[in-house]
Design a protein around this motif. Structure first.
Motif, PDB file in Angstrom:
ATOM      1  N   ALA A   1       0.945  -1.297   0.118  1.00  0.00           N
ATOM      2  CA  ALA A   1      -0.124  -0.076   0.178  1.00  0.00           C
ATOM      3  C   ALA A   1       0.781   1.117   0.098  1.00  0.00           C
ATOM      4  O   ALA A   1       0.500   2.311  -0.557  1.00  0.00           O
ATOM      5  CB  ALA A   1      -1.096   0.110   1.205  1.00  0.00           C
ATOM      6  N   THR A   2       2.198   1.314   0.502  1.00  0.00           N
ATOM      7  CA  THR A   2       2.921   2.433   0.702  1.00  0.00           C
ATOM      8  C   THR A   2       3.319   2.567  -0.590  1.00  0.00           C
ATOM      9  O   THR A   2       3.435   3.757  -1.002  1.00  0.00           O
ATOM     10  CB  THR A   2       4.106   1.989   1.768  1.00  0.00           C
ATOM     11  N   LEU A   3       3.648   1.530  -1.425  1.00  0.00           N
ATOM     12  CA  LEU A   3       4.236   1.680  -2.740  1.00  0.00           C
ATOM     13  C   LEU A   3       3.345   2.234  -3.636  1.00  0.00           C
ATOM     14  O   LEU A   3       3.476   3.278  -4.536  1.00  0.00           O
ATOM     15  CB  LEU A   3       4.725   0.370  -3.295  1.00  0.00           C
ATOM     16  N   ALA A   4       1.837   1.872  -3.374  1.00  0.00           N
ATOM     17  CA  ALA A   4       0.771   2.328  -4.549  1.00  0.00           C
ATOM     18  C   ALA A   4       0.835   3.903  -4.101  1.00  0.00           C
ATOM     19  O   ALA A   4       0.226   4.621  -5.102  1.00  0.00           O
ATOM     20  CB  ALA A   4      -0.475   1.701  -3.984  1.00  0.00           C
TER      21      ALA A   4
ATOM     22  N   PRO B   1     -10.188  12.803  17.049  1.00  0.00           N
ATOM     23  CA  PRO B   1     -10.925  12.789  15.527  1.00  0.00           C
ATOM     24  C   PRO B   1      -9.874  12.557  14.682  1.00  0.00           C
ATOM     25  O   PRO B   1     -10.250  11.806  13.522  1.00  0.00           O
ATOM     26  CB  PRO B   1     -11.298  14.289  15.793  1.00  0.00           C
ATOM     27  N   GLU B   2      -8.724  13.413  14.620  1.00  0.00           N
ATOM     28  CA  GLU B   2      -7.692  13.139  13.496  1.00  0.00           C
ATOM     29  C   GLU B   2      -7.256  11.639  13.348  1.00  0.00           C
ATOM     30  O   GLU B   2      -6.892  11.251  12.423  1.00  0.00           O
ATOM     31  CB  GLU B   2      -6.411  13.982  14.076  1.00  0.00           C
ATOM     32  N   SER B   3      -7.060  10.963  14.629  1.00  0.00           N
ATOM     33  CA  SER B   3      -6.431   9.491  14.389  1.00  0.00           C
ATOM     34  C   SER B   3      -7.452   8.741  13.729  1.00  0.00           C
ATOM     35  O   SER B   3      -7.383   7.902  13.045  1.00  0.00           O
ATOM     36  CB  SER B   3      -5.983   9.266  15.803  1.00  0.00           C
ATOM     37  N   LEU B   4      -8.941   9.228  14.384  1.00  0.00           N
ATOM     38  CA  LEU B   4      -9.957   8.371  13.254  1.00  0.00           C
ATOM     39  C   LEU B   4     -10.006   8.602  12.019  1.00  0.00           C
ATOM     40  O   LEU B   4     -10.205   7.735  11.300  1.00  0.00           O
ATOM     41  CB  LEU B   4     -11.299   8.632  14.148  1.00  0.00           C
ATOM     42  N   ALA B   5      -9.758   9.898  11.638  1.00  0.00           N
ATOM     43  CA  ALA B   5      -9.838  10.166  10.225  1.00  0.00           C
ATOM     44  C   ALA B   5      -8.583   9.674   9.469  1.00  0.00           C
ATOM     45  O   ALA B   5      -8.563   9.102   8.477  1.00  0.00           O
ATOM     46  CB  ALA B   5      -9.616  11.937   9.969  1.00  0.00           C
ATOM     47  N   LEU B   6      -7.022   9.481  10.150  1.00  0.00           N
ATOM     48  CA  LEU B   6      -6.324   9.081   9.694  1.00  0.00           C
ATOM     49  C   LEU B   6      -6.246   7.651   9.433  1.00  0.00           C
ATOM     50  O   LEU B   6      -5.884   7.009   8.478  1.00  0.00           O
ATOM     51  CB  LEU B   6      -4.988   9.269  10.421  1.00  0.00           C
ATOM     52  N   SER B   7      -6.822   6.755  10.356  1.00  0.00           N
ATOM     53  CA  SER B   7      -7.308   5.389  10.462  1.00  0.00           C
ATOM     54  C   SER B   7      -8.005   5.058   9.203  1.00  0.00           C
ATOM     55  O   SER B   7      -8.020   4.004   8.474  1.00  0.00           O
ATOM     56  CB  SER B   7      -7.938   4.896  11.676  1.00  0.00           C
ATOM     57  N   LYS B   8      -9.191   5.891   9.077  1.00  0.00           N
ATOM     58  CA  LYS B   8     -10.093   5.573   7.660  1.00  0.00           C
ATOM     59  C   LYS B   8      -9.533   6.061   6.496  1.00  0.00           C
ATOM     60  O   LYS B   8      -9.454   5.035   5.414  1.00  0.00           O
ATOM     61  CB  LYS B   8     -11.410   6.539   7.867  1.00  0.00           C
ATOM     62  N   ALA B   9      -8.432   6.874   6.409  1.00  0.00           N
ATOM     63  CA  ALA B   9      -7.921   7.223   5.191  1.00  0.00           C
ATOM     64  C   ALA B   9      -7.099   6.018   4.759  1.00  0.00           C
ATOM     65  O   ALA B   9      -7.037   5.638   3.705  1.00  0.00           O
ATOM     66  CB  ALA B   9      -7.190   8.543   5.439  1.00  0.00           C
ATOM     67  N   LEU B  10      -6.013   5.452   5.641  1.00  0.00           N
ATOM     68  CA  LEU B  10      -5.362   4.456   5.531  1.00  0.00           C
ATOM     69  C   LEU B  10      -6.038   3.114   5.085  1.00  0.00           C
ATOM     70  O   LEU B  10      -5.435   2.317   4.370  1.00  0.00           O
ATOM     71  CB  LEU B  10      -4.462   4.385   6.549  1.00  0.00           C
ATOM     72  N   ARG B  11      -7.085   2.928   6.000  1.00  0.00           N
ATOM     73  CA  ARG B  11      -7.807   1.828   5.454  1.00  0.00           C
ATOM     74  C   ARG B  11      -8.344   1.636   4.071  1.00  0.00           C
ATOM     75  O   ARG B  11      -8.348   0.577   3.527  1.00  0.00           O
ATOM     76  CB  ARG B  11      -8.879   1.508   6.479  1.00  0.00           C
ATOM     77  N   ALA B  12      -8.623   2.897   3.712  1.00  0.00           N
ATOM     78  CA  ALA B  12      -9.255   3.065   2.413  1.00  0.00           C
ATOM     79  C   ALA B  12      -8.271   2.844   1.370  1.00  0.00           C
ATOM     80  O   ALA B  12      -8.446   2.590   0.116  1.00  0.00           O
ATOM     81  CB  ALA B  12      -9.954   4.573   2.252  1.00  0.00           C
ATOM     82  N   LYS B  13      -7.004   3.032   1.734  1.00  0.00           N
ATOM     83  CA  LYS B  13      -5.831   2.861   0.902  1.00  0.00           C
ATOM     84  C   LYS B  13      -5.182   1.501   0.943  1.00  0.00           C
ATOM     85  O   LYS B  13      -4.034   1.075   0.158  1.00  0.00           O
ATOM     86  CB  LYS B  13      -4.521   3.869   1.047  1.00  0.00           C
ATOM     87  N   GLY B  14      -5.872   0.702   1.822  1.00  0.00           N
ATOM     88  CA  GLY B  14      -5.421  -0.581   1.699  1.00  0.00           C
ATOM     89  C   GLY B  14      -4.633  -1.221   2.913  1.00  0.00           C
ATOM     90  O   GLY B  14      -4.164  -2.354   2.955  1.00  0.00           O
ATOM     91  N   PHE B  15      -4.281  -0.389   3.821  1.00  0.00           N
ATOM     92  CA  PHE B  15      -3.571  -0.629   5.139  1.00  0.00           C
ATOM     93  C   PHE B  15      -4.316  -1.575   6.150  1.00  0.00           C
ATOM     94  O   PHE B  15      -5.586  -1.165   5.946  1.00  0.00           O
ATOM     95  CB  PHE B  15      -3.164   0.672   5.813  1.00  0.00           C
TER      96      PHE B  15
END
Length: 206
Positions: A115-118, A151-165
């Motif tokens: 996911a990092t490479l992508a 709220p920021e850690s929740l948003a980051l979690s969602k964003a990373l999951r959306a990118k396949g993490f």
């Protein structure tokens, strides 16, 4: 050592630290020199995300003691090399007693490397993660005021999951944000708080 009202411990060297960093020399050195120092390189962030995932359910001391072994088996946390791992590599790591032998976490390290490479085509891991840095620092007056998520850690979690993490829940991401200097949760009375903190800049990649 003396416990204080703000939850910190006054150590024999006259410096105030949180209890987790007050006794073990390894943890004390980590707190004094690494924790909270900004990490702004891809290898460093990928390493921190990987180690935070392995820490889930365990103590950070356990992870630090195995850090050199983790670096060895995960190719110095080069996401390009880890992304090429196959199932045989997962099986190989499952019998390596020097690290945490958890199949889901080992697979997550490979998944997250890919996911990092992508993300390189979209600005990269560093830009994505740091885009969730809070505007203001909390400046807690005591350990009791430090949250375990935001709220920021929740948003980051969602964003990373959306990118396949994987293994990037909001609590784990808040711990990441603290560790890599995105959110400063040093208690005001700590020797690492405010102007006595180490200079901000490119920090060590753990």
């Amino acid at each position: 050592m003396t416990a204080r009202d703000d939850g910190l411990v006054l150590c024999e060297d006259g410096l105030a630290r949180p209890p987790w960093a007050a006794v073990d020399p390894m943890l004390r050195a980590y707190y004094d020199t690494e924790w909270g120092v900004p990490v702004r390189d891809e290898h460093g962030l990928y390493e921190r995300i990987t180690l935070e995932a392995f820490q889930s359910g365990l103590s950070w001391a356990t992870i630090l003691r195995k850090r050199d072994a983790f670096r060895e088996v995960f190719c110095a946390f080069d996401p390009g090399r880890v992304a090429a791992f196959e199932e045989a590599d997962v099986e190989r790591l499952l019998v390596d007693a020097r690290i945490i032998r958890n199949r889901a976490k080992i697979r997550a390290a490979v998944t997250n490397a890919r996911a990092t490479l992508a993300l390189r085509d979209e600005g990269g891991l560093v830009d994505l993660v740091w885009s969730f840095q809070p505007v203001a620092a909390p400046a807690p007056a005591s350990l009791a005021e430090i949250p375990t998520r935001s709220p920021e850690s929740l948003a980051l979690s969602k964003a990373l999951r959306a990118k396949g993490f994987a293994f990037v829940g909001p609590t784990t991401m808040f711990a990441l944000m603290e560790a890599v200097g995105m959110v400063d949760t040093h208690v005001v009375g700590s020797h690492r708080a405010g102007p006595t903190a180490p200079p901000r800049g490119l920090g060590p990649a753990l």
